[in-house]
Enzyme design. Sequence first.
Site, PDB file in Angstrom:
ATOM      1  N   LYS A   1       0.876  -1.180   0.000  1.00 32.16           N
ATOM      2  CA  LYS A   1       0.000   0.000   0.000  1.00 32.16           C
ATOM      3  C   LYS A   1       0.908   1.222   0.000  1.00 32.16           C
ATOM      4  O   LYS A   1       1.442   1.605   1.040  1.00 32.16           O
ATOM      5  CB  LYS A   1      -0.886  -0.020   1.250  1.00 32.16           C
ATOM      6  CG  LYS A   1      -2.217   0.676   1.130  1.00 32.16           C
ATOM      7  CD  LYS A   1      -2.170   2.122   0.728  1.00 32.16           C
ATOM      8  CE  LYS A   1      -1.886   3.043   1.888  1.00 32.16           C
ATOM      9  NZ  LYS A   1      -1.788   4.478   1.496  1.00 32.16           N
ATOM     10  N   GLY A  61       6.762   5.047   8.123  1.00 32.16           N
ATOM     11  CA  GLY A  61       5.921   6.231   8.211  1.00 32.16           C
ATOM     12  C   GLY A  61       6.072   6.885   9.563  1.00 32.16           C
ATOM     13  O   GLY A  61       7.126   6.781  10.198  1.00 32.16           O
ATOM     14  N   SER A  62       5.014   7.541  10.012  1.00 30.12           N
ATOM     15  CA  SER A  62       5.093   8.315  11.246  1.00 30.12           C
ATOM     16  C   SER A  62       4.894   7.417  12.476  1.00 30.12           C
ATOM     17  O   SER A  62       4.225   6.386  12.393  1.00 30.12           O
ATOM     18  CB  SER A  62       4.012   9.396  11.226  1.00 30.12           C
ATOM     19  OG  SER A  62       2.748   8.779  11.139  1.00 30.12           O
ATOM     20  N   GLY A  96       2.295   4.363  12.945  1.00 33.21           N
ATOM     21  CA  GLY A  96       2.960   3.110  13.308  1.00 33.21           C
ATOM     22  C   GLY A  96       2.274   2.438  14.491  1.00 33.21           C
ATOM     23  O   GLY A  96       2.077   1.220  14.506  1.00 33.21           O
ATOM     24  N   GLU A 125       9.621   1.287  10.722  1.00 32.14           N
ATOM     25  CA  GLU A 125      10.600   2.317  10.360  1.00 32.14           C
ATOM     26  C   GLU A 125       9.896   3.649  10.535  1.00 32.14           C
ATOM     27  O   GLU A 125       9.083   4.034   9.700  1.00 32.14           O
ATOM     28  CB  GLU A 125      11.020   2.171   8.895  1.00 32.14           C
ATOM     29  CG  GLU A 125      11.711   0.879   8.569  1.00 32.14           C
ATOM     30  CD  GLU A 125      13.164   0.871   8.986  1.00 32.14           C
ATOM     31  OE1 GLU A 125      13.578   1.770   9.752  1.00 32.14           O
ATOM     32  OE2 GLU A 125      13.870  -0.042   8.552  1.00 32.14           O
ATOM     33  N   CYS A 153      13.283  10.795   6.556  1.00 27.59           N
ATOM     34  CA  CYS A 153      13.271  10.293   7.938  1.00 27.59           C
ATOM     35  C   CYS A 153      14.637  10.460   8.585  1.00 27.59           C
ATOM     36  O   CYS A 153      14.742  10.743   9.764  1.00 27.59           O
ATOM     37  CB  CYS A 153      12.841   8.842   7.960  1.00 27.59           C
ATOM     38  SG  CYS A 153      13.790   7.826   6.842  1.00 27.59           S
ATOM     39  N   GLU A 200      10.119  16.251  15.121  1.00 26.02           N
ATOM     40  CA  GLU A 200      10.447  16.076  13.707  1.00 26.02           C
ATOM     41  C   GLU A 200       9.636  17.086  12.902  1.00 26.02           C
ATOM     42  O   GLU A 200       8.415  17.016  12.864  1.00 26.02           O
ATOM     43  CB  GLU A 200      10.107  14.653  13.280  1.00 26.02           C
ATOM     44  CG  GLU A 200      10.540  14.354  11.867  1.00 26.02           C
ATOM     45  CD  GLU A 200      10.221  12.933  11.446  1.00 26.02           C
ATOM     46  OE1 GLU A 200       9.099  12.465  11.721  1.00 26.02           O
ATOM     47  OE2 GLU A 200      11.088  12.304  10.830  1.00 26.02           O
TER      48      GLU A 200
END
Length: 479
Positions: free
Chosen positions: A173, A226-227, A231, A248, A282, A381
């Site tokens: 996806k 992703g974030s 996650g 990740e 990232c 971030e």
Amino acid sequence: MNDHTILAEGRWQAAKNGETLAMIDPSEGHAFARIARGRAEDIDRAVASARRAYETHWRKVPGVERGRHLAKIAEAIRTHAEELATLEARDTGKPLKQARVDATVAARYFEFYAGAADKIHGDAIPFLSEYQVIAIREPYGVTGHIIPWNYPLQMGARTIAAALAAGNALVLKPAEEACLAVIRLAELALAAGLPADVLNLVTGLGEEAGAALAGHADIDHVSFTGSPEVGTLVQQAAARRNAGCTMELGGKSPQIVFADANLEAAVPTIVNAIIQNAGQTCSAGSRLLVERRVYDGVVGQVAERFAKLRVGPALADLDCGPMISAGQKKRVEGFLATAAEEGIPVLARAQFANDLPAGGYYVAPALYGPVPQSNRLACDEVFGPVLSAIPFADEDDAIRLANATAYGLTAGVWTENGGRQLRVAKGLKCGQVFVNNYGAGGGVELPFGGMKRSGYGREKGMEALHHLTTVKTVVLKHG
Ligand code: NAP
Ligand code: MG
């Protein structure tokens, strides 16, 4: 490209209910393509396709043959590199030269895992005298993969190539905001002869297609990039059936500059580490920690480069492109507004190109300093071209500050002192440390992933294969 962007059962299809989503070119701010808005029923179809592929044929294909498929895909990517790079640049807004690197790295993932596919093996374990034990390393079966919009081509390639090398069939996806190059990559993979039902892909929204994939009862392992917030949702969904995940997540990675650093090498690398992909990386080096006695000089050199950066559309191929979306631009500008209210000094701001398209999502790169460790700019971030400079007193202070965020993805250390290089590398709580260089992107051979809030498990390198396979222990009594 039409809106038949769902790949299942070896065929490109529209969403079952026919809905579509517009793809926006962030350099211009208007739609230039459409994708299918896949939902749970489309995920069901893709997962069933992957399951059938795995059980009926893919599980019987030996590693050497899987590797040959991957090698052919690598070749196809190289042949179509310019087309893929242009699509990626248009879709994500990144300067064309950066997208060209992404296309090369995508090919490298397939080459690396082509060579690795027949080298995945288990163990023979000593046990009691009348026994032999073998630990067989097996694929999970069907793996689910969710990737973000910042590096669709690289991340699509790294996760698809590793999953196939490990022997899994998969469902991917990609992110709704940028996925056209990874769709093209999947087309190339099929044209290169990959059995068509082994790779399945569903475009759509995270809360629809993504959530359905993470929560699907027949997905054996989920690999998520992703974030941290999403996650957590993905892990919660997978936990309902006790399936494992690789996570990740984000980062707030430091560049640590000691007084003896070679600044000629360090300064351009430090600027690139935050400007690449407009800071939407990232592993962006978003904190600049500098030994206090050289702080003004180092920060001055970085500021000089910042002020000269040129910002413009992806295909103008300048230093920095737009943010991915209006939402991301607003988010980054929110950080800048708060910093202004709090009186954090701006040391440099880049300039926009004169003919910037009015609808594009541009933010001028900004350097701040000194930023107090308690400030959001030092811990959160931003995911934009914003660098926060922070002075440190000595080696211990540098390590303390470097570890002072919730994240732990990567770090850069700049010093000519060999003992210090190792002491600092060992003291840092993060997944990758670069000494006198920086850049997580290119090294497909190098295990990559986070500590702390940046996640767990590893992608890239041989290490990724351990996270995409499981071990079956067979205990034989021979008497
Ligand atoms: P995100 O919002 O977490 O999205 C990542 C992916 O998850 C997208 O495909 C998204 O789909 C999907 N998603 C959203 N909601 C979901 C849900 N409820 N269930 C399942 N999937 C869902 O992250 P992003 O904004 O795209 O990317 C930025 C973040 O990714 C940053 O924190 C960055 O540091 C991190 N990142 C980490 C790495 C790494 O390797 N460590 C690499 C790149 C980025 P849609 O976008 O289609 O909604
Ligand atoms: Mg786009």
